[in-house]
Design an enzyme around this catalytic site. Structure first.
Site, short mmCIF file in Angstrom:
data_model
loop_
_atom_site.label_atom_id
_atom_site.label_comp_id
_atom_site.label_asym_id
_atom_site.label_seq_id
_atom_site.Cartn_x
_atom_site.Cartn_y
_atom_site.Cartn_z
N TRP A 1 0.41 0.01 16.88
CA TRP A 1 0.17 -0.94 15.80
C TRP A 1 0.01 -2.35 16.35
CZ3 TRP A 1 -1.83 -0.17 11.41
CH2 TRP A 1 -1.76 -1.14 10.40
N ASP B 1 6.43 -4.93 2.68
CA ASP B 1 4.97 -4.82 2.79
C ASP B 1 4.39 -3.68 1.97
OD1 ASP B 1 5.83 -2.66 4.26
OD2 ASP B 1 4.37 -2.94 5.87
N GLU C 1 9.02 -11.05 2.63
CA GLU C 1 9.02 -10.68 4.05
C GLU C 1 8.63 -11.87 4.92
OE1 GLU C 1 6.60 -7.58 6.92
OE2 GLU C 1 7.29 -6.86 4.96
N GLU D 1 2.14 3.69 4.09
CA GLU D 1 1.16 3.79 3.00
C GLU D 1 -0.17 4.37 3.48
OE1 GLU D 1 0.23 -0.12 4.95
OE2 GLU D 1 2.08 0.90 4.36
#
Length: 285
Positions: A48, A169, A260, A139
């Protein structure tokens, strides 16, 4: 020079163009209107990065604007779906330093209030095929129409117990809806790792299959569940089934991201000496 798009020509995209454009992030393959899209980092399991995060938005827009795409299979590469961060990418944009407003907004907030919708905005069915462990941005797998996983799949969330930041998120919404409120809070706050069988038993995924059969099974589902239906039926069923996610994330995602992005000004682990970016661990851990 780029040529203007003709006012007498309907805009569309072409696989041969965007497969090359996004080749450093995704591998594409298409047969009979079924598009396989696998994320990767240098043709191995994806790590990521800020670049990959942003690339999803225009890449999925290209997929959606290609009328030859009728069904999408989304998966990863190698033995892991998304189980590691890319340290070089985070360092490249100054995230080894203390958090500043521009980092929180220009990267995180700017991207994440759009990234889930780049998936939900697709008007073709999407099969999520989870090919191994993943610990962030669930997600990408769990919002899809049908979700299957390999036997080696494990799932955790790296926000609160890994990075030490607010899980805002979208996971606060996704897991609450799929697990129930108290179960989701336990999962997010304790850093629990769940096995594929547990994900199946809790209803987060639809099937568990042997690792070497995952993509074959995804293609079988594409051909037997979706392909026989009329294009309009597929599109309208997709629209109906993703609408609750669209409504929830429209309402909750910007607020979650604001929390966040604000919270990291109080603690930002990557600025600590010895912090392991790849695995989201403090030096003493």
């Amino acid at each position: 020079m780029p040529q203007p798009w003709s006012r007498k020509q309907m805009y569309r995209t072409y696989l041969e163009e965007y497969s090359e454009r996004w080749s450093e992030y995704f591998t594409f393959k298409r047969e009979d209107g079924i598009l396989e899209m696998r994320m990767h980092t240098e043709h191995d399991s994806a790590k990521w990065s800020l670049e990959l995060h942003r690339a999803f938005i225009p890449a999925l827009a290209d997929v959606g604007h290609d009328p030859e795409n009728e069904i999408l299979i989304f998966s990863g590469t190698g033995e892991k779906f998304l189980d590691s961060m890319d340290p070089e990418g985070w360092e490249r944009y100054g995230f080894r330093e203390p958090m500043t407003f521009d980092k929180g907004y220009d990267f995180w907030y700017f991207d994440q209030v759009h990234e889930p919708f780049s998936l939900l905005n697709l008007e073709i069915p999407v099969i999520g095929a989870i090919n191994g462990p993943f610990f962030i941005h669930q997600e990408l797998a769990l919002l899809n129409d049908i979700v299957i996983a390999s036997e080696s799949t494990t799932m955790a969330d790296g926000h609160y117990t890994g990075m030490g930041i607010v899980p805002g998120d979208g996971v606060q919404t996704v897991f609450r809806e799929l697990m129930g409120t108290n179960r989701a809070k336990y999962f997010l706050l304790t850093g629990q790792t769940m096995q594929a069988k547990e994900l199946l038993d809790m209803g987060l995924i639809g099937e568990v299959v042997p690792d070497d059969q995952l993509l074959d099974r995804a293609w079988e589902i594409a051909r037997t569940v979706f392909k026989p239906r009329a294009r309009s039926t597929r599109a309208m069923t997709r629209a109906l089934l993703v609408q609750p996610w669209r409504e929830l994330l429209t309402r909750e995602l910007p607020t979650g991201m604001a929390h966040e992005c604000w919270g990291v000004h109080g603690y930002w682990g990557m600025a600590e000496e010895g912090y392991d970016i790849a695995n989201l661990k403090k030096a003493e851990d």
